[in-house]
Design a protein around this motif. Structure first.
Motif, PDB file in Angstrom:
ATOM      1  N   SER A 185       0.851  -1.255   0.030  1.00  0.00           N
ATOM      2  CA  SER A 185      -0.129   0.186  -0.039  1.00  0.00           C
ATOM      3  C   SER A 185       0.851   1.085  -0.174  1.00  0.00           C
ATOM      4  O   SER A 185       0.613   2.093  -0.731  1.00  0.00           O
ATOM      5  CB  SER A 185      -0.825   0.153   1.237  1.00  0.00           C
ATOM      6  OG  SER A 185      -1.835  -1.117   1.000  1.00  0.00           O
ATOM      7  N   ARG A 186       1.950   1.479   0.780  1.00  0.00           N
ATOM      8  CA  ARG A 186       2.881   2.432   0.625  1.00  0.00           C
ATOM      9  C   ARG A 186       3.408   2.647  -0.496  1.00  0.00           C
ATOM     10  O   ARG A 186       3.792   3.680  -1.025  1.00  0.00           O
ATOM     11  CB  ARG A 186       3.827   2.334   2.017  1.00  0.00           C
ATOM     12  CG  ARG A 186       3.316   2.512   3.440  1.00  0.00           C
ATOM     13  CD  ARG A 186       4.443   2.175   4.335  1.00  0.00           C
ATOM     14  NE  ARG A 186       5.763   2.901   4.013  1.00  0.00           N
ATOM     15  CZ  ARG A 186       6.872   2.426   4.641  1.00  0.00           C
ATOM     16  NH1 ARG A 186       7.060   1.242   5.214  1.00  0.00           N
ATOM     17  NH2 ARG A 186       7.976   3.504   4.257  1.00  0.00           N
ATOM     18  N   PHE A 187       4.047   1.518  -1.213  1.00  0.00           N
ATOM     19  CA  PHE A 187       4.464   1.404  -2.447  1.00  0.00           C
ATOM     20  C   PHE A 187       3.603   2.239  -3.553  1.00  0.00           C
ATOM     21  O   PHE A 187       3.988   3.054  -3.996  1.00  0.00           O
ATOM     22  CB  PHE A 187       5.058   0.097  -2.942  1.00  0.00           C
ATOM     23  CG  PHE A 187       5.506   0.307  -4.342  1.00  0.00           C
ATOM     24  CD1 PHE A 187       7.106   0.517  -4.306  1.00  0.00           C
ATOM     25  CD2 PHE A 187       4.701  -0.220  -5.410  1.00  0.00           C
ATOM     26  CE1 PHE A 187       7.599   0.262  -5.559  1.00  0.00           C
ATOM     27  CE2 PHE A 187       5.506   0.050  -6.689  1.00  0.00           C
ATOM     28  CZ  PHE A 187       6.771   0.013  -6.938  1.00  0.00           C
ATOM     29  N   LYS A 193       2.099   9.425  -5.836  1.00  0.00           N
ATOM     30  CA  LYS A 193       2.271  10.838  -5.678  1.00  0.00           C
ATOM     31  C   LYS A 193       3.898  11.324  -6.062  1.00  0.00           C
ATOM     32  O   LYS A 193       4.317  12.333  -6.171  1.00  0.00           O
ATOM     33  CB  LYS A 193       2.748  10.715  -4.158  1.00  0.00           C
ATOM     34  CG  LYS A 193       1.287  10.771  -3.282  1.00  0.00           C
ATOM     35  CD  LYS A 193       1.600  10.712  -1.872  1.00  0.00           C
ATOM     36  CE  LYS A 193       0.235  10.401  -1.070  1.00  0.00           C
ATOM     37  NZ  LYS A 193       0.525  10.248   0.469  1.00  0.00           N
ATOM     38  N   GLY A 194       4.403  10.410  -6.838  1.00  0.00           N
ATOM     39  CA  GLY A 194       5.679  10.494  -7.440  1.00  0.00           C
ATOM     40  C   GLY A 194       7.011  10.387  -6.196  1.00  0.00           C
ATOM     41  O   GLY A 194       8.000  11.550  -6.408  1.00  0.00           O
ATOM     42  N   GLU A 198      10.186   8.279  -0.723  1.00  0.00           N
ATOM     43  CA  GLU A 198       9.309   7.353  -0.013  1.00  0.00           C
ATOM     44  C   GLU A 198       9.842   5.824  -0.331  1.00  0.00           C
ATOM     45  O   GLU A 198       9.794   4.925   0.029  1.00  0.00           O
ATOM     46  CB  GLU A 198       7.881   7.640   0.211  1.00  0.00           C
ATOM     47  CG  GLU A 198       7.185   6.405   0.612  1.00  0.00           C
ATOM     48  CD  GLU A 198       7.220   6.449   1.953  1.00  0.00           C
ATOM     49  OE1 GLU A 198       6.447   5.619   2.715  1.00  0.00           O
ATOM     50  OE2 GLU A 198       7.832   7.122   2.759  1.00  0.00           O
ATOM     51  N   LEU A 199       9.646   5.935  -2.156  1.00  0.00           N
ATOM     52  CA  LEU A 199       9.897   4.539  -2.704  1.00  0.00           C
ATOM     53  C   LEU A 199      11.421   4.128  -2.300  1.00  0.00           C
ATOM     54  O   LEU A 199      11.344   2.724  -2.112  1.00  0.00           O
ATOM     55  CB  LEU A 199       9.933   4.716  -4.099  1.00  0.00           C
ATOM     56  CG  LEU A 199       8.539   5.127  -4.868  1.00  0.00           C
ATOM     57  CD1 LEU A 199       8.588   5.607  -6.202  1.00  0.00           C
ATOM     58  CD2 LEU A 199       7.387   3.785  -4.498  1.00  0.00           C
ATOM     59  N   TRP A 238       5.181   5.922 -14.629  1.00  0.00           N
ATOM     60  CA  TRP A 238       3.968   6.473 -13.988  1.00  0.00           C
ATOM     61  C   TRP A 238       3.882   7.898 -14.675  1.00  0.00           C
ATOM     62  O   TRP A 238       2.746   8.532 -14.772  1.00  0.00           O
ATOM     63  CB  TRP A 238       4.186   6.380 -12.486  1.00  0.00           C
ATOM     64  CG  TRP A 238       2.965   6.751 -11.869  1.00  0.00           C
ATOM     65  CD1 TRP A 238       2.494   7.879 -11.173  1.00  0.00           C
ATOM     66  CD2 TRP A 238       1.683   5.866 -11.792  1.00  0.00           C
ATOM     67  NE1 TRP A 238       1.315   7.807 -10.736  1.00  0.00           N
ATOM     68  CE2 TRP A 238       0.736   6.557 -11.145  1.00  0.00           C
ATOM     69  CE3 TRP A 238       1.503   4.627 -12.329  1.00  0.00           C
ATOM     70  CZ2 TRP A 238      -0.507   5.999 -10.789  1.00  0.00           C
ATOM     71  CZ3 TRP A 238       0.468   3.882 -11.854  1.00  0.00           C
ATOM     72  CH2 TRP A 238      -0.747   4.542 -10.932  1.00  0.00           C
ATOM     73  N   ARG A 239       5.016   8.675 -14.767  1.00  0.00           N
ATOM     74  CA  ARG A 239       4.807   9.965 -15.373  1.00  0.00           C
ATOM     75  C   ARG A 239       4.511  10.131 -16.665  1.00  0.00           C
ATOM     76  O   ARG A 239       3.761  11.173 -17.084  1.00  0.00           O
ATOM     77  CB  ARG A 239       6.393  10.728 -15.098  1.00  0.00           C
ATOM     78  CG  ARG A 239       6.544  11.026 -13.479  1.00  0.00           C
ATOM     79  CD  ARG A 239       8.146  11.592 -13.540  1.00  0.00           C
ATOM     80  NE  ARG A 239       8.545  11.603 -12.093  1.00  0.00           N
ATOM     81  CZ  ARG A 239       9.457  11.586 -11.488  1.00  0.00           C
ATOM     82  NH1 ARG A 239      10.626  11.243 -12.484  1.00  0.00           N
ATOM     83  NH2 ARG A 239       9.813  11.949 -10.318  1.00  0.00           N
TER      84      ARG A 239
END
Length: 302
Positions: A185-187, A193-194, A198-199, A238-239
């Motif tokens: 979930s955190r990933f 959020k880009g 955190e990643l 993702w971007r």
């Protein structure tokens, strides 16, 4: 998950064979081959041989069928070795997700994770069969020897080599369910959020990303190694495509995973391995032959 040893079963009727043993036989075949499609073929062949045999001479039907499935699987693995050597990119097992059938549910409750099956793919056929019977389904060495047609000592030696190979490859036991779900979930949140930092904190420093498109869908051909390279890879995709992609957490085989959709169409199924509280590996299957089957077969079909 463990199944009772074959010698502990009384001989069932023919109806009981096709109804109650099929899910165990399919679990065995899938563990040997990493393919539900091929596993189903193997089980069907074993049941056909049983139908055509002198059933009155078979004292233990489950042991007999388990042996036939194992030996057919060994032959299949040997014939598949060259085919998989010329496979476009990395070969990953067929993922089992959403488990709508009893057969697939038996697999998701076993320890047959995508990561484990990927590592087992590097083993010799007999070594792989012995490992699956002993480590996953907890058969006795006496039972394994009868199934494999080898001595108990030979089976023990195959098991020692299999465990050593997995240890060398860094295979870790599955993480607790809550920890795994939280990390995935955190990933996904960080990716949406880009959030690069955190990643990087979620992935192990030496994490690995393995993809399988089978030459039929976009995918990486070679594994991507290192948290920084994996993060750049995911953020780049993702971007460019984040607005049309949807990712959600899922159970894949026996552990955590992710499904990726585009306009409602399933694009990939990823299995996640966790070690020491971080994501250590992501195994992503986008080969349509492995993730799309019609509803009658029991697989998820968008």
């Amino acid at each position: 998950m463990s199944f009772s040893h074959p010698q502990q079963f009384n001989q069932p009727s023919h109806v009981a064979v096709s109804a109650s043993l099929r899910k165990r036989l399919l679990s065995f075949a899938y563990g040997y081959l990493g393919s539900l499609t091929e596993g189903e073929d193997i089980v069907q062949e074993a049941l056909l041989r049983y139908e055509q045999s002198d059933q009155t001479s078979i004292q233990n039907v489950e042991a007999w069928l388990t042996t036939v499935v194992a030996r057919l699987s060994i032959d299949k693995l040997r014939s598949a070795q060259h085919r998989r050597e010329v496979y476009p990119g990395e070969w990953l097992p067929e993922p089992v997700f959403n488990a709508p059938t009893p057969e697939q549910d038996a697999i998701t409750r076993s320890r047959l994770s995508i990561g484990l099956l990927y590592l087992l793919e590097k083993m010799e056929p007999e070594q792989r069969v012995v490992f699956v019977l002993r480590e996953v389904f907890e058969h006795s060495y006496q039972s394994i020897a009868e199934i494999a047609g080898k001595s108990e000592a030979a089976c023990r030696q195959l098991m020692v080599r299999a465990r050593a190979a997995l240890q060398k490859a860094g295979h870790a036991p599955p993480a607790a369910g809550g920890v795994a779900e939280s990390l995935v979930s955190r990933f996904l949140d960080a990716l949406a959020k880009g959030d690069e930092q955190e990643l990087l904190g979620i992935l192990a420093h030496d994490a690995i990303l393995v993809g399988d498109g089978g030459g039929k869908a976009p995918s990486i051909l070679n594994p991507v190694c290192g948290a920084d390279r994996i993060v750049r890879f995911f953020l780049g995709i993702w971007r460019k495509n984040g607005e049309v992609f949807e990712m959600q957490r899922a159970t894949v085989n026996s552990g955590p995973g992710m499904l990726t959709f585009r306009d409602g169409e399933l694009l990939s199924v990823a299995s996640v391995s966790i070690e020491n509280g971080r994501i250590a590996a992501i195994y992503s299957v986008s080969n349509p032959d492995k993730i799309h089957r019609d509803a009658s077969s029991g697989w998820f079909a968008p």
